[in-house]
Every structure is written in structure tokens, then in C-alpha cells.
Design a protein around this motif. Structure first.
Motif, PDB file in Angstrom:
ATOM      1  N   MET A  47       1.413   6.692  -6.907  1.00 57.47           N
ATOM      2  CA  MET A  47       0.301   7.532  -7.338  1.00 57.47           C
ATOM      3  C   MET A  47       0.595   9.026  -7.203  1.00 57.47           C
ATOM      4  N   VAL A  48       1.394   9.407  -6.196  1.00 57.17           N
ATOM      5  CA  VAL A  48       1.591  10.837  -5.919  1.00 57.17           C
ATOM      6  C   VAL A  48       2.884  11.389  -6.509  1.00 57.17           C
ATOM      7  N   THR A  49       3.709  10.518  -7.106  1.00 55.39           N
ATOM      8  CA  THR A  49       4.990  10.964  -7.659  1.00 55.39           C
ATOM      9  C   THR A  49       4.948  10.945  -9.182  1.00 55.39           C
ATOM     10  N   PRO A  50       5.173  12.072  -9.836  1.00 57.20           N
ATOM     11  CA  PRO A  50       5.240  12.063 -11.306  1.00 57.20           C
ATOM     12  C   PRO A  50       6.502  11.336 -11.765  1.00 57.20           C
ATOM     13  N   HIS A  51       6.354  10.327 -12.584  1.00 54.26           N
ATOM     14  CA  HIS A  51       7.511   9.556 -13.017  1.00 54.26           C
ATOM     15  C   HIS A  51       7.250   8.933 -14.380  1.00 54.26           C
ATOM     16  N   LEU A  52       8.324   8.541 -15.030  1.00 53.51           N
ATOM     17  CA  LEU A  52       8.261   7.971 -16.379  1.00 53.51           C
ATOM     18  C   LEU A  52       9.154   6.750 -16.436  1.00 53.51           C
ATOM     19  N   HIS A  53       8.596   5.625 -16.840  1.00 52.36           N
ATOM     20  CA  HIS A  53       9.373   4.395 -16.913  1.00 52.36           C
ATOM     21  C   HIS A  53      10.123   4.322 -18.241  1.00 52.36           C
ATOM     22  N   PRO A  54      11.335   3.734 -18.234  1.00 53.94           N
ATOM     23  CA  PRO A  54      12.107   3.600 -19.474  1.00 53.94           C
ATOM     24  C   PRO A  54      11.297   2.910 -20.561  1.00 53.94           C
ATOM     25  N   GLY A  83       0.813  -1.209   0.000  1.00 49.97           N
ATOM     26  CA  GLY A  83       0.000   0.000   0.000  1.00 49.97           C
ATOM     27  C   GLY A  83       0.847   1.260   0.000  1.00 49.97           C
ATOM     28  N   PHE A  84       1.973   1.206   0.716  1.00 53.77           N
ATOM     29  CA  PHE A  84       2.885   2.354   0.774  1.00 53.77           C
ATOM     30  C   PHE A  84       3.471   2.654  -0.597  1.00 53.77           C
ATOM     31  N   LEU A  85       3.940   1.624  -1.288  1.00 54.39           N
ATOM     32  CA  LEU A  85       4.509   1.847  -2.626  1.00 54.39           C
ATOM     33  C   LEU A  85       3.439   2.265  -3.619  1.00 54.39           C
ATOM     34  N   LEU A  86       2.230   1.747  -3.461  1.00 55.76           N
ATOM     35  CA  LEU A  86       1.127   2.163  -4.324  1.00 55.76           C
ATOM     36  C   LEU A  86       0.870   3.661  -4.157  1.00 55.76           C
ATOM     37  N   LEU A  87       0.887   4.127  -2.920  1.00 52.38           N
ATOM     38  CA  LEU A  87       0.682   5.546  -2.649  1.00 52.38           C
ATOM     39  C   LEU A  87       1.808   6.382  -3.259  1.00 52.38           C
ATOM     40  N   MET A 119       8.973  -4.430  -2.012  1.00 47.72           N
ATOM     41  CA  MET A 119       9.732  -4.994  -3.130  1.00 47.72           C
ATOM     42  C   MET A 119       8.828  -5.785  -4.072  1.00 47.72           C
ATOM     43  N   LEU A 120       7.896  -6.538  -3.506  1.00 47.59           N
ATOM     44  CA  LEU A 120       7.001  -7.318  -4.346  1.00 47.59           C
ATOM     45  C   LEU A 120       6.100  -6.414  -5.184  1.00 47.59           C
ATOM     46  N   TYR A 121       5.738  -5.250  -4.652  1.00 49.28           N
ATOM     47  CA  TYR A 121       4.943  -4.307  -5.444  1.00 49.28           C
ATOM     48  C   TYR A 121       5.708  -3.892  -6.699  1.00 49.28           C
ATOM     49  N   VAL A 122       6.981  -3.550  -6.526  1.00 52.24           N
ATOM     50  CA  VAL A 122       7.801  -3.139  -7.666  1.00 52.24           C
ATOM     51  C   VAL A 122       7.902  -4.270  -8.687  1.00 52.24           C
ATOM     52  N   VAL A 123       8.088  -5.490  -8.198  1.00 50.95           N
ATOM     53  CA  VAL A 123       8.220  -6.637  -9.102  1.00 50.95           C
ATOM     54  C   VAL A 123       6.942  -6.854  -9.907  1.00 50.95           C
ATOM     55  N   VAL A 124       5.794  -6.884  -9.215  1.00 51.01           N
ATOM     56  CA  VAL A 124       4.527  -7.211  -9.872  1.00 51.01           C
ATOM     57  C   VAL A 124       4.028  -6.053 -10.740  1.00 51.01           C
ATOM     58  N   GLU A 125       4.216  -4.829 -10.254  1.00 46.36           N
ATOM     59  CA  GLU A 125       3.675  -3.667 -10.952  1.00 46.36           C
ATOM     60  C   GLU A 125       4.530  -3.241 -12.137  1.00 46.36           C
ATOM     61  N   GLU A 126       5.851  -3.359 -12.003  1.00 50.31           N
ATOM     62  CA  GLU A 126       6.725  -2.798 -13.033  1.00 50.31           C
ATOM     63  C   GLU A 126       7.635  -3.825 -13.706  1.00 50.31           C
ATOM     64  N   HIS A 169      11.796   2.656  -7.327  1.00 51.20           N
ATOM     65  CA  HIS A 169      12.203   1.250  -7.293  1.00 51.20           C
ATOM     66  C   HIS A 169      13.224   0.992  -6.192  1.00 51.20           C
ATOM     67  N   ASN A 170      14.097   1.965  -5.942  1.00 50.09           N
ATOM     68  CA  ASN A 170      15.184   1.751  -4.997  1.00 50.09           C
ATOM     69  C   ASN A 170      14.768   1.908  -3.540  1.00 50.09           C
ATOM     70  N   ILE A 171      13.643   2.568  -3.290  1.00 49.58           N
ATOM     71  CA  ILE A 171      13.191   2.761  -1.907  1.00 49.58           C
ATOM     72  C   ILE A 171      13.033   1.436  -1.166  1.00 49.58           C
ATOM     73  N   PRO A 172      12.271   0.466  -1.689  1.00 50.99           N
ATOM     74  CA  PRO A 172      12.106  -0.787  -0.938  1.00 50.99           C
ATOM     75  C   PRO A 172      13.395  -1.578  -0.779  1.00 50.99           C
ATOM     76  N   GLU A 173      14.319  -1.444  -1.729  1.00 48.44           N
ATOM     77  CA  GLU A 173      15.575  -2.170  -1.602  1.00 48.44           C
ATOM     78  C   GLU A 173      16.398  -1.622  -0.434  1.00 48.44           C
ATOM     79  N   GLY A 174      16.423  -0.302  -0.299  1.00 51.30           N
ATOM     80  CA  GLY A 174      17.101   0.296   0.851  1.00 51.30           C
ATOM     81  C   GLY A 174      16.442  -0.097   2.153  1.00 51.30           C
ATOM     82  N   MET A 175      15.111  -0.142   2.162  1.00 56.32           N
ATOM     83  CA  MET A 175      14.390  -0.549   3.362  1.00 56.32           C
ATOM     84  C   MET A 175      14.722  -1.996   3.724  1.00 56.32           C
ATOM     85  N   ALA A 176      14.814  -2.858   2.726  1.00 53.19           N
ATOM     86  CA  ALA A 176      15.098  -4.274   2.979  1.00 53.19           C
ATOM     87  C   ALA A 176      16.457  -4.446   3.634  1.00 53.19           C
TER      88      ALA A 176
END
Length: 259
Positions: free
Chosen positions: A88-95, A81-85, A219-226, A120-127
Motif C-alpha cells: 500500500m505504501v510503495t509506488p509500484h507497477l506490475h509487468p 499484514g506486513f506485505l499488505l502494508l 510469501m502467500l500474500y504475494v502468491v494470492v495477491e499477484e 516480491h523478493n522480500i518474503p523470499e529472502g525472509m524465508a
């Protein structure tokens, strides 16, 4: 103490090394290679989520019945839910994408590409941070070797991820040096996030099982979503699956052998 700082900085060094590929490769990366690398990164992150985060979270709960899974379940859902938020609130563009996500903004394409990777790097640092915090607490199955295994595994997957960052930046017309700098800079969020989690965990020790699962969910959010959708896009998508298998096995072996 040297091992502590080594575990913190290794993932960032992996991003720097991957970003440096912009000096060695042509201006664009083939779709086939990108799918393999994305699959590999996905495999590492899924294995780290399961072996290094969710299983220790369940073990730390101390319950003898079904309640032992509650911290892992709650933490995982909160992390997603945190990564989903954030997404949603950060303007970004995927390669490789021409349509920015998040709210409208006047940011340049380069800035939005960098923000996508930073997310993408936020959850890795948290882990890395929560595994180190759990190791420092003692009395758990997570040892210094386990923490190093997680850090090393994320660093390994950061190498192809760093290349996947810097190459599109170069393709956008940026110089090689700027592409390397922006790609490498996006990895700074990892040691910063790790330190923040370590400081938080030191004051909220009972929350460690939840924080472990929170990092896994992120991390799983990043994997499944992107990562997996991008690895499966286009022709020869089975190569992304092959990359996933190798990444998963590598991280599993690192966790078991070093842990």
C-alpha cells in the motif's frame, strides 16, 4: 560455513540467471509462457510455505494441544499484514499493467517495475533467513539439508521470475544490459533480508516459530495477491495451473528428499 553462504546466495544467483534471459530471448515474452512460469513460481512458494515454514513452526511451538498452532496462525496473519502494508505504501507497477499501485509518485515506469519485483523478493529472502536461523539454533527438524532445499527451491523459481522481470523492462525501451542489471539488482534484497532475519532471530530466539510463519504469510500474500491472478489472466489460464502443480511437487520433493 561454506554451506551457510551458499544457501544465502543461491536465490540471488537464480534471479541473475533468469534476468540474463533478456540476452537470449526476443524483446517480449509470450503470454502463454509467462502464465506457465508464474504458475510454477506460485507452486514453489506455496509448497515452501507449508512444508518448510508452517509445519516446522507448529512443531517448534512444543504444545500438545490446540495452542501449538497459535504461533503459526499469528505469524502468518502478521506476515500477510506486513506485505499488505508494504504494497500500500510503495509506488509500484506490475509487468503488463498500465496502472501503478500505491501512492502517487514521479518515479519512472522502470523504477516502479523494479519496486514491484523487489516487494516480491522480500518474503523470499525472509524465508531463507529464518530457515537458516532455525537450523543454526539446532534441536529442530530443520537441518542444513532442509535449509539448502528451501534456498534451492526459491532459486529455481527465481529463474523464471527473473526473466519475467527483465523482459518487460526491455519491452519498456531499456537496453538489454540495463534490463538485466535492474532485474538482477532487485534480487539483492533477498540475501540482505536473509541476513537481517538471521541477526534478529539470534537475539529473539523464542520468536522463531512466529518468524517462520511470518515468512510463510508474506510469501502467500504475494502468491494470492499477484502471482495467481496474473497466471490466470487471459486465454489458456489452465496452463498456469499446470505450472503450479509442477512447482509445488518440485518443492515438496526437494524438501522431503533433502530434508
Amino acid at each position: 560455513m561454506d554451506g551457510f553462504w551458499l544457501a544465502l546466495t543461491i536465490p540471488f544467483l537464480g534471479t541473475l540467471l533468469g534476468s540474463a534471459f533478456v540476452f537470449l530471448m526476443r524483446d517480449t515474452m509470450s503470454g502463454t509462457l509467462q502464465r506457465i512460469l508464474l504458475g510454477f513460481a506460485s507452486g514453489v512458494m506455496v509448497a515452501a510455505s507449508v512444508w518448510s515454514l508452517l509445519i516446522p513452526s507448529i512443531e517448534m511451538s512444543g504444545g500438545e494441544d490446540a495452542s501449538s498452532v497459535v504461533p503459526a496462525a499469528v505469524g502468518l496473519l502478521c506476515g500477510m499484514g506486513f506485505l499488505l502494508l508494504i504494497d500500500m505504501v510503495t509506488p509500484h507497477l506490475h509487468p503488463g499493467d498500465d496502472h501503478p499501485e500505491g501512492p502517487r509518485s514521479h518515479l519512472s515506469r522502470t523504477s516502479m517495475l523494479a519496486l514491484a519485483v523487489t516487494i516480491h523478493n522480500i518474503p523470499e529472502g525472509m524465508a531463507v533467513g529464518v530457515v537458516i536461523a532455525t537450523m543454526l539454533q539446532g534441536g529442530t527438524s530443520i537441518t542444513a539439508a532442509s535449509a539448502l532445499a528451501v534456498s534451492l527451491g526459491i532459486a529455481i523459481q527465481n529463474i523464471p521470475e527473473g526473466a519475467i522481470i527483465s523482459m518487460p523492462l526491455r519491452a519498456e525501451g531499456n537496453s538489454r544490459m540495463k534490463s538485466f542489471f535492474v532485474g538482477g539488482l532487485s534480487g539483492l534484497v533477498e540475501p540482505i533480508g536473509s541476513i537481517a532475519i538471521i541477526l534478529l532471530a539470534s537475539t529473539l530466539e523464542p520468536l522463531l516459530p512466529y518468524l517462520l510463519a511470518f515468512a510463510a504469510g508474506s510469501m502467500l500474500y504475494v502468491v494470492v495477491e499477484e502471482l495467481i491472478p496474473e497466471a490466470s489472466h487471459g486465454e489458456h489460464s489452465n496452463l498456469g495451473t499446470v505450472g503450479f502443480a509442477f512447482g509445488f511437487v518440485l518443492m515438496m520433493v526437494l524438501d522431503v528428499v533433502l530434508g
